[in-house]
Enzyme design. Sequence first.
Site, PDB file in Angstrom:
ATOM      1  N   ASP A   1     -11.250   2.966   4.280  1.00 31.37           N
ATOM      2  CA  ASP A   1     -11.587   1.547   4.193  1.00 31.37           C
ATOM      3  C   ASP A   1     -13.096   1.353   4.034  1.00 31.37           C
ATOM      4  O   ASP A   1     -13.547   0.286   3.638  1.00 31.37           O
ATOM      5  CB  ASP A   1     -11.103   0.804   5.444  1.00 31.37           C
TER       6      ASP A   1
ATOM      7  N   LYS B   1       0.831  -1.206   0.000  1.00 33.51           N
ATOM      8  CA  LYS B   1       0.000   0.000   0.000  1.00 33.51           C
ATOM      9  C   LYS B   1       0.866   1.257   0.000  1.00 33.51           C
ATOM     10  O   LYS B   1       0.590   2.219  -0.711  1.00 33.51           O
ATOM     11  CB  LYS B   1      -0.940  -0.014   1.214  1.00 33.51           C
TER      12      LYS B   1
ATOM     13  N   GLN C   1      -4.474  -1.381   9.671  1.00 33.28           N
ATOM     14  CA  GLN C   1      -4.332  -2.731   9.102  1.00 33.28           C
ATOM     15  C   GLN C   1      -4.866  -3.779  10.080  1.00 33.28           C
ATOM     16  O   GLN C   1      -4.467  -3.822  11.231  1.00 33.28           O
ATOM     17  CB  GLN C   1      -2.854  -3.006   8.764  1.00 33.28           C
TER      18      GLN C   1
END
Length: 296
Positions: free
Chosen positions: A124, A57, A101
């Site tokens: 997200d 990422k 994460q």
Amino acid sequence: MSDRKATIIDGKAIAQTIRSEIAAEVRRLSETHGKVPGLAVVIVGNRKDSQSYVNMKRKACAEVGIKSVDIDLPEEVSEAELICRVHDLNANPDVHGILVQLPLPKHINEEKILSEIALEKDVDGFHPLNIGKLAMKGREPLFVPCTPKGCIELLKRSDISIKGKKAVVVGRSNIVGLPVTLLLLKEDATVTVVHSRTKEPESIIREADIIIAAAGQAMMIKGSWIKPGAALIDVGTNAIDDSSKKSGYRLVGDCDFHEACNVAGWITPVPGGVGPMTVAMLLKNTLDGAKRAIES
């Protein structure tokens, strides 16, 4: 079986096109406003798989000109300290997206942490308010979860029509199954969800014009389960033993790729299908968040 072959949907190539579009937008923001989008990636502990996802990422951010803010915390960090760090990022005007994460260590309440992320930075798309708006007719969430958004984008960019089509989603997770079901509804598909308690799943799947496979069961969907000409988006990433590989395993999807290729009209490979799109959609969400903040 006929000798027809499905069109392979190249997720890697489509994701690369999207990244180029994002890079151009980032340059425009920088030239017009002197600011670039910022994505904070928070990782707790040192799980190997999480580390590699996070590095991917961060690398993707660099490629399109998004500033990556790295927050690496030790495994034993307290929940209160983590919340504190999230609040700091909420208040930082150079950060337009915050990604924590998952999974988090056992002593930290995941739901609590995710609900502390500012709604306008929830790239997200898992904040209950974003999911709630996704579920409601006529409401638009600020962000849509990356993998489901990537699935829809693959269909659209492959010119596969969704409106009025029968779609079957295999799996009902919060991360993929549920949100992709809601997105398909927004696109006017008629949607059925198949899950672990469904009786005779193959007869339901066989009706589908569009199949989104997200059950996490290696090669569960056989060629005989697929309607000829259907579009198959395979979200599954399952490791199976393979002694011919150096690593000792290979990755397969939730459908039997070779069988499906002889029946389906379109299919995504694993790897190289949905995976690259998830990262591209994360970058897109970060760009959108930055545009809202910088241009408003």
